[in-house]
Scaffold this active site. Structure first.
Site, PDB file in Angstrom:
ATOM      1  N   HIS A  61       0.858  -1.179   0.000  1.00 27.60           N
ATOM      2  CA  HIS A  61       0.000   0.000   0.000  1.00 27.60           C
ATOM      3  C   HIS A  61       0.898   1.234   0.000  1.00 27.60           C
ATOM      4  O   HIS A  61       2.135   1.102   0.008  1.00 27.60           O
ATOM      5  CB  HIS A  61      -0.960   0.000   1.189  1.00 27.60           C
ATOM      6  CG  HIS A  61      -0.305   0.038   2.538  1.00 27.60           C
ATOM      7  ND1 HIS A  61       0.574  -0.932   2.993  1.00 27.60           N
ATOM      8  CD2 HIS A  61      -0.395   0.944   3.560  1.00 27.60           C
ATOM      9  CE1 HIS A  61       0.982  -0.638   4.210  1.00 27.60           C
ATOM     10  NE2 HIS A  61       0.412   0.497   4.577  1.00 27.60           N
ATOM     11  N   HIS A  63       1.132   3.911   2.209  1.00 27.44           N
ATOM     12  CA  HIS A  63       1.554   4.644   3.392  1.00 27.44           C
ATOM     13  C   HIS A  63       3.076   4.821   3.314  1.00 27.44           C
ATOM     14  O   HIS A  63       3.802   3.934   2.850  1.00 27.44           O
ATOM     15  CB  HIS A  63       1.163   3.892   4.660  1.00 27.44           C
ATOM     16  CG  HIS A  63      -0.275   4.129   5.054  1.00 27.44           C
ATOM     17  ND1 HIS A  63      -0.962   3.273   5.892  1.00 27.44           N
ATOM     18  CD2 HIS A  63      -1.151   5.124   4.733  1.00 27.44           C
ATOM     19  CE1 HIS A  63      -2.197   3.751   6.067  1.00 27.44           C
ATOM     20  NE2 HIS A  63      -2.331   4.848   5.370  1.00 27.44           N
ATOM     21  N   ASP A  65       5.734   4.695   5.189  1.00 29.22           N
ATOM     22  CA  ASP A  65       6.751   3.773   5.694  1.00 29.22           C
ATOM     23  C   ASP A  65       6.874   2.522   4.828  1.00 29.22           C
ATOM     24  O   ASP A  65       7.728   1.671   5.092  1.00 29.22           O
ATOM     25  CB  ASP A  65       6.472   3.403   7.156  1.00 29.22           C
ATOM     26  CG  ASP A  65       5.077   2.852   7.389  1.00 29.22           C
ATOM     27  OD1 ASP A  65       4.122   3.337   6.755  1.00 29.22           O
ATOM     28  OD2 ASP A  65       4.925   1.933   8.230  1.00 29.22           O
ATOM     29  N   HIS A  66       6.050   2.419   3.790  1.00 31.06           N
ATOM     30  CA  HIS A  66       6.100   1.271   2.892  1.00 31.06           C
ATOM     31  C   HIS A  66       6.501   1.650   1.468  1.00 31.06           C
ATOM     32  O   HIS A  66       6.619   0.762   0.626  1.00 31.06           O
ATOM     33  CB  HIS A  66       4.745   0.561   2.863  1.00 31.06           C
ATOM     34  CG  HIS A  66       4.366  -0.019   4.183  1.00 31.06           C
ATOM     35  ND1 HIS A  66       4.531  -1.357   4.496  1.00 31.06           N
ATOM     36  CD2 HIS A  66       3.855   0.561   5.297  1.00 31.06           C
ATOM     37  CE1 HIS A  66       4.124  -1.573   5.740  1.00 31.06           C
ATOM     38  NE2 HIS A  66       3.712  -0.423   6.242  1.00 31.06           N
ATOM     39  N   HIS A 133      -6.871  -2.970   5.895  1.00 33.64           N
ATOM     40  CA  HIS A 133      -6.159  -1.866   6.527  1.00 33.64           C
ATOM     41  C   HIS A 133      -6.978  -0.593   6.339  1.00 33.64           C
ATOM     42  O   HIS A 133      -8.121  -0.630   5.862  1.00 33.64           O
ATOM     43  CB  HIS A 133      -4.756  -1.751   5.922  1.00 33.64           C
ATOM     44  CG  HIS A 133      -3.812  -0.886   6.696  1.00 33.64           C
ATOM     45  ND1 HIS A 133      -3.733  -0.921   8.069  1.00 33.64           N
ATOM     46  CD2 HIS A 133      -2.913   0.056   6.286  1.00 33.64           C
ATOM     47  CE1 HIS A 133      -2.821  -0.056   8.470  1.00 33.64           C
ATOM     48  NE2 HIS A 133      -2.312   0.555   7.410  1.00 33.64           N
ATOM     49  N   ASP A 196       0.477  -4.804   7.411  1.00 31.25           N
ATOM     50  CA  ASP A 196      -0.538  -3.793   7.710  1.00 31.25           C
ATOM     51  C   ASP A 196      -1.961  -4.291   7.454  1.00 31.25           C
ATOM     52  O   ASP A 196      -2.618  -3.904   6.489  1.00 31.25           O
ATOM     53  CB  ASP A 196      -0.264  -2.521   6.903  1.00 31.25           C
ATOM     54  CG  ASP A 196       0.892  -1.725   7.486  1.00 31.25           C
ATOM     55  OD1 ASP A 196       1.831  -2.359   7.995  1.00 31.25           O
ATOM     56  OD2 ASP A 196       0.854  -0.487   7.441  1.00 31.25           O
ATOM     57  N   HIS A 254       7.924  -5.153  11.385  1.00 30.62           N
ATOM     58  CA  HIS A 254       7.048  -3.973  11.416  1.00 30.62           C
ATOM     59  C   HIS A 254       6.646  -3.658  12.861  1.00 30.62           C
ATOM     60  O   HIS A 254       5.476  -3.549  13.192  1.00 30.62           O
ATOM     61  CB  HIS A 254       5.811  -4.216  10.546  1.00 30.62           C
ATOM     62  CG  HIS A 254       5.045  -2.972  10.202  1.00 30.62           C
ATOM     63  ND1 HIS A 254       4.008  -2.503  10.964  1.00 30.62           N
ATOM     64  CD2 HIS A 254       5.168  -2.110   9.167  1.00 30.62           C
ATOM     65  CE1 HIS A 254       3.505  -1.409  10.417  1.00 30.62           C
ATOM     66  NE2 HIS A 254       4.209  -1.145   9.324  1.00 30.62           N
TER      67      HIS A 254
END
Length: 308
Positions: A61, A63, A65-66, A133, A196, A254
């Site tokens: 996805h 976000h 941090d990914h 998520h 996530d 994570h």
């Protein structure tokens, strides 16, 4: 060579010892990079991973941090003169973010975009399933086809030697002997990446029967209410996911920055993981694929065999 290189294990907030996400799966001749968070390019240097090894990039996805490490990784690949095509897989709803990240990276590589919007196969052996998520998120599953392992004693009993062995493998039948008579099933290896998500059917499908499962373990079981609020897994839920899928090895990652010591998360996962080996990942760790599963074999030929 099949190996997982852990480039980062932090969730939203990195720590002094944990970088943002990043995972490189070395799978025969492929290099699959999953969820490159901020700082992934530097982590690759520290881990001894070359950008030229990457053939696919898979985003669960968009976000930050990914995916915020994507421009740096792509720019490094251009700088290193990567000549092969690089395939980028991501949820279709995140297309604007992905295009923005690609637009600020250095040009010069053959980057091919592959948005997906539902369950299915997105490349040979590579599947996706929807997760649960706060934005559209998908997990990944890599599957090697099942094959067969030839048994030398059965080949000898059937009188098949030398070049005839290769011919039998190609044609399946030779002089009345079928390949099933002189071999046993060899299960293909399987890998899954679940990040996530709250517990859901998609995560269960991804984890089913895999040899190596990488799963988020953002929260302790003691913080289950937070996990539910933000739609993440607790360590115990990650362990239960592995148990339900009869997973061989579970890699936890994570981690929330609230936990300086994540050994307790490993213990919570292990308590619910059934037979799965639980590894609490740390940055720059290399994890070898577990040994191939073996099917029970019947010591007696099932359909005659030998040359009459």
């Amino acid at each position: 060579m099949r190996e997982l290189v852990v480039l980062g294990t932090a969730s939203q907030v990195p720590t002094r010892t944990r970088n943002h996400n990043g995972y490189l799966l070395r799978w025969d001749g492929q290099g699959l990079l999953f969820d490159p968070g901020e700082g992934t390019q530097r982590q690759m240097i520290l881990a001894g991973v070359s950008a030229t090894q990457i053939s696919r990039i898979c985003l669960t996805h968009v976000h930050g941090d990914h995916c915020f490490g994507l421009p740096g990784v792509l720019s490094r690949m251009a700088l290193d003169g990567v000549a092969h095509a690089v395939h980028l897989h991501y949820p279709a709803s995140g297309a604007d973010v992905v295009r923005a990240l690609v637009s600020i990276s250095s040009p010069g590589i053959d980057l091919r975009l592959h948005p997906h919007g539902g369950s299915g196969t997105v490349a040979e052996g590579l599947e996706v399933r929807p997760l649960m998520h706060r934005i559209e998120t998908y997990g990944y599953r890599l599957v090697e086809p099942d094959g067969r392992t030839l048994l030398p004693d059965r080949l000898a009993a059937a009188g098949i030697t030398g070049a005839e062995v290769g011919r039998l493998q190609r044609e399946a039948t030779l002089a009345g002997v079928h390949i099933n008579d002189v071999s046993v099933p060899r299960p293909g290896q399987r890998f899954a990446f679940v990040m996530d998500t709250a517990p859901c059917a998609g995560a269960e499908d991804l984890a089913d029967g895999v040899d190596l499962l990488v799963a988020e373990s953002t929260f302790s079981d003691d913080d289950a209410a937070l996990a539910a609020q933000y739609r993440h897994l607790t360590a115990g839920q990650a362990g239960a996911l592995a148990a339900g899928g009869d997973v061989n090895t579970l890699v936890l990652t994570h981690f929330s920055a609230r936990y300086d010591d994540v050994s307790g998360l490993g213990a919570q996962a292990g308590a619910r993981a059934a037979r799965a080996t639980v590894i609490t990942a740390h940055d720059l760790q290399r994890i070898a694929f577990p040994k191939r599963r073996r099917w029970h074999q019947d010591p007696i030929m099932t359909s005659g065999g030998g040359r009459g």
